[in-house]
Design a protein around this motif. Structure first.
Motif, short mmCIF file in Angstrom:
data_model
loop_
_atom_site.label_atom_id
_atom_site.label_comp_id
_atom_site.label_asym_id
_atom_site.label_seq_id
_atom_site.Cartn_x
_atom_site.Cartn_y
_atom_site.Cartn_z
N UNK A 131 0.86 -1.19 0.00
CA UNK A 131 0.00 0.00 0.00
C UNK A 131 0.89 1.23 0.00
N UNK A 132 0.40 2.29 -0.62
CA UNK A 132 1.22 3.48 -0.78
C UNK A 132 2.47 3.20 -1.59
N UNK A 133 2.34 2.33 -2.60
CA UNK A 133 3.52 1.86 -3.34
C UNK A 133 3.71 2.65 -4.62
N UNK A 134 4.87 3.31 -4.74
CA UNK A 134 5.18 4.15 -5.90
C UNK A 134 6.60 3.88 -6.37
N UNK A 135 6.73 3.23 -7.52
CA UNK A 135 8.06 3.04 -8.12
C UNK A 135 9.08 2.53 -7.11
N UNK A 136 8.69 1.51 -6.36
CA UNK A 136 9.62 0.90 -5.41
C UNK A 136 9.57 1.44 -4.00
N UNK A 137 8.81 2.54 -3.78
CA UNK A 137 8.70 3.13 -2.45
C UNK A 137 7.34 2.76 -1.86
N UNK A 138 7.30 2.40 -0.59
CA UNK A 138 6.02 2.13 0.03
C UNK A 138 6.13 1.19 1.22
N UNK A 139 4.99 0.60 1.57
CA UNK A 139 4.89 -0.27 2.74
C UNK A 139 4.18 -1.56 2.36
N UNK A 140 4.34 -2.58 3.21
CA UNK A 140 3.69 -3.85 2.94
C UNK A 140 3.40 -4.65 4.19
N UNK A 141 2.41 -5.53 4.07
CA UNK A 141 2.02 -6.51 5.08
C UNK A 141 2.09 -7.86 4.40
N UNK A 142 2.72 -8.85 5.05
CA UNK A 142 2.76 -10.17 4.42
C UNK A 142 2.67 -11.27 5.46
N UNK A 143 2.32 -12.47 4.97
CA UNK A 143 2.06 -13.62 5.83
C UNK A 143 2.65 -14.87 5.18
N UNK A 144 3.21 -15.74 5.99
CA UNK A 144 3.70 -17.02 5.50
C UNK A 144 3.29 -18.11 6.49
N UNK A 145 2.90 -19.25 5.96
CA UNK A 145 2.53 -20.38 6.82
C UNK A 145 3.59 -21.47 6.67
N UNK A 146 4.11 -21.93 7.80
CA UNK A 146 5.18 -22.92 7.83
C UNK A 146 4.65 -24.24 8.36
N UNK A 147 5.31 -25.33 8.01
CA UNK A 147 4.85 -26.65 8.42
C UNK A 147 5.04 -26.89 9.91
N UNK A 148 6.06 -26.29 10.50
CA UNK A 148 6.39 -26.57 11.90
C UNK A 148 6.42 -25.34 12.80
N UNK A 149 6.34 -24.13 12.23
CA UNK A 149 6.55 -22.92 13.04
C UNK A 149 5.40 -21.93 12.98
N UNK A 150 4.19 -22.39 12.72
CA UNK A 150 3.05 -21.51 12.75
C UNK A 150 2.93 -20.63 11.51
N UNK A 151 2.24 -19.50 11.70
CA UNK A 151 1.93 -18.61 10.58
C UNK A 151 2.13 -17.16 11.00
N UNK A 152 3.37 -16.65 10.94
CA UNK A 152 3.64 -15.27 11.35
C UNK A 152 3.21 -14.25 10.29
N UNK A 153 2.89 -13.03 10.75
CA UNK A 153 2.56 -11.90 9.90
C UNK A 153 3.62 -10.81 10.13
N UNK A 154 4.02 -10.16 9.04
CA UNK A 154 5.09 -9.18 9.10
C UNK A 154 4.66 -7.88 8.41
N UNK A 155 5.31 -6.79 8.80
CA UNK A 155 5.22 -5.53 8.07
C UNK A 155 6.62 -5.15 7.63
N UNK A 156 6.69 -4.35 6.56
CA UNK A 156 7.99 -3.92 6.05
C UNK A 156 7.82 -2.62 5.28
N UNK A 157 8.92 -1.90 5.12
CA UNK A 157 8.94 -0.67 4.32
C UNK A 157 9.94 -0.85 3.19
N UNK A 158 9.65 -0.20 2.04
CA UNK A 158 10.46 -0.40 0.85
C UNK A 158 10.94 0.93 0.27
#
Length: 235
Positions: free
Chosen positions: A126-153
């Motif tokens: 969101x707020x993503x312009x030519x490589x600049x912006x922010x993000x929310x992402x999620x990954x599910x693992x077989x043994x370590x649950x399902x963490x959610x992360x935020x990041x800036x770009x």
């Protein structure tokens, strides 16, 4: 679970229903909802085209997360996949990564009816312009649950020290996913579980809203989407 799926889509798509994402609303009056996608159990499309929906499947998109070499965190994303609809579910048809531009906004509320079960990763920028912006992402693992992360770009790369875990929640079945960005702050929840509330977004500006999947050791997240709607502040 067709009954639950119908209920989720009805709640998300029904025009005029206001469903607050967080406990405290920002002092912004949002306008009417714009429906971007409403799945029908009878609809199937082998490959989406730009002219059928008010969103844009991306065939050329790259972004590199701060954890570029990690097999599970948001890493080196290079879109090579397409999207399709099967019995009303919008999903990735092929490839290791796929993305859709949902719109462009500064302050907005986004609601989706999704099924994000299974291993793999997916993201929302969101707020993503030519490589600049922010993000929310999620990954599910077989043994370590399902963490959610935020990041800036910046310049298409994750900024050092900004990729942070905010919650753990493993998706189960068809669920409502709610995101609000207002006044430079992020609030998000899924199935009534608050993931983050009023998180400050440094240097946030208006930009693209992009939903996508990314490759992991287990492949991309086999996400299914049954409804999408978006709204912005009243003029």
């Amino acid at each position: 679970m067709p009954e639950l799926r119908t209920l989720i889509v009805a709640v998300i798509i029904c025009a005029g229903v206001v469903s607050p994402v967080g406990a405290a609303d920002p002092p912004i009056r949002f306008g009417p909802w714009k429906v971007l996608y409403r799945g029908s159990p009878k609809s199937s499309i082998s490959q989406l085209s730009d002219d059928k929906f008010p969103f844009q499947p991306l065939d050329q998109f790259t972004i590199t997360g701060e954890m570029a070499t990690d097999p599970f965190r948001l890493n080196q994303v290079q879109v090579d996949g397409t999207w399709a609809v099967t019995r009303g579910a919008l999903h990735q048809a092929n490839g290791r990564s796929a993305a859709i531009k949902l719109g462009r906004a500064e302050d907005f509320e986004l609601e989706m009816g999704i099924n994000a079960e299974g291993e793999g990763g997916w993201f929302l920028l969101y707020g993503y312009n030519d490589g600049q912006g922010h993000g929310l992402y999620n990954v599910t693992l077989k043994t370590s649950g399902s963490p959610w992360f935020v990041s800036q770009f910046a310049r298409g790369f994750g900024l050092e020290g900004t990729d942070q875990e905010i919650a753990r929640y493993e998706c189960r079945g068809d669920e409502p996913f709610l995101v609000r960005v207002a006044g430079g702050k992020l609030t998000a929840s899924i199935s009534r579980r608050t993931l983050v509330e009023d998180l400050e977004l440094p240097d946030y500006e208006a930009g693209d809203i992009i939903l996508g999947t990314y490759d992991t050791k287990y492949g991309p997240k086999p996400i299914k989407i049954y409804g999408i709607r978006l709204r912005e502040p009243r003029e």
